[in-house]
Design a protein around this motif. Structure first.
Motif, PDB file in Angstrom:
ATOM      1  N   ILE A 186       0.939  -1.274  -0.113  1.00 33.06           N
ATOM      2  CA  ILE A 186      -0.064  -0.036   0.115  1.00 33.06           C
ATOM      3  C   ILE A 186       0.863   1.386  -0.083  1.00 33.06           C
ATOM      4  O   ILE A 186       0.527   2.166  -0.914  1.00 33.06           O
ATOM      5  N   TYR A 237      -6.594  -2.683   6.597  1.00 29.57           N
ATOM      6  CA  TYR A 237      -5.969  -3.860   5.693  1.00 29.57           C
ATOM      7  C   TYR A 237      -5.483  -5.062   6.553  1.00 29.57           C
ATOM      8  O   TYR A 237      -5.368  -4.695   7.455  1.00 29.57           O
ATOM      9  N   ILE A 273      -2.205  -0.345  -5.599  1.00 29.69           N
ATOM     10  CA  ILE A 273      -1.947  -1.483  -4.910  1.00 29.69           C
ATOM     11  C   ILE A 273      -2.129  -2.888  -5.494  1.00 29.69           C
ATOM     12  O   ILE A 273      -1.328  -3.730  -5.184  1.00 29.69           O
TER      13      ILE A 273
END
Length: 131
Positions: A49, A85, A124
């Protein structure tokens, strides 16, 4: 003749103002799967990320384990997203903005914001697939 020129001028100004106010529904990324060649840790997902965001001009920082914030500053505009995440999925959600015509009641924002978030999501995915 003067009235016609005045009418054309007013119409042009109106069109210019309306064109500058393009808004759309706020784009969020809910539970996008982490698709990596092998099982990865939460930390590796954060690294992907951060690498993806940084490559696009986003400033990415970890707020706490499993939560990051990414900020994009373009000219006089600012977009801030929260990214939750783990090693299975991630979500990108609107958090704040400046000079992007955000309307919380309508759930709309300047359409450029959506493109920036889509680009971040794509980057990403590229980083994760390279793992």
């Amino acid at each position: 003749m003067k009235k016609l020129i005045k009418l054309i001028f007013v119409a042009a100004i109106g069109l210019f103002v309306l064109t500058g106010c393009r808004t759309a529904a706020v784009y969020n990324v809910p539970n996008s799967p982490v698709e990596a060649a092998k099982k990865v840790s939460d930390e590796k997902v954060y690294d992907a990320i951060k690498t993806a965001g940084t490559s696009l001009g986003w400033i990415v920082k970890k707020v706490k384990p499993g939560v990051a914030e990414a900020r994009l500053n373009i000219r006089k505009h600012m977009a801030l997203v929260e990214i939750k995440y783990n090693n299975k999925n991630y979500s990108i959600n609107y958090k704040n903005s400046m000079n992007l015509n955000y309307d919380s009641q309508k759930g709309t924002i300047h359409s450029n914001y959506n493109g920036w978030v889509q680009n971040l999501d794509n980057a990403i995915q590229v980083q994760l697939s390279a793992m």
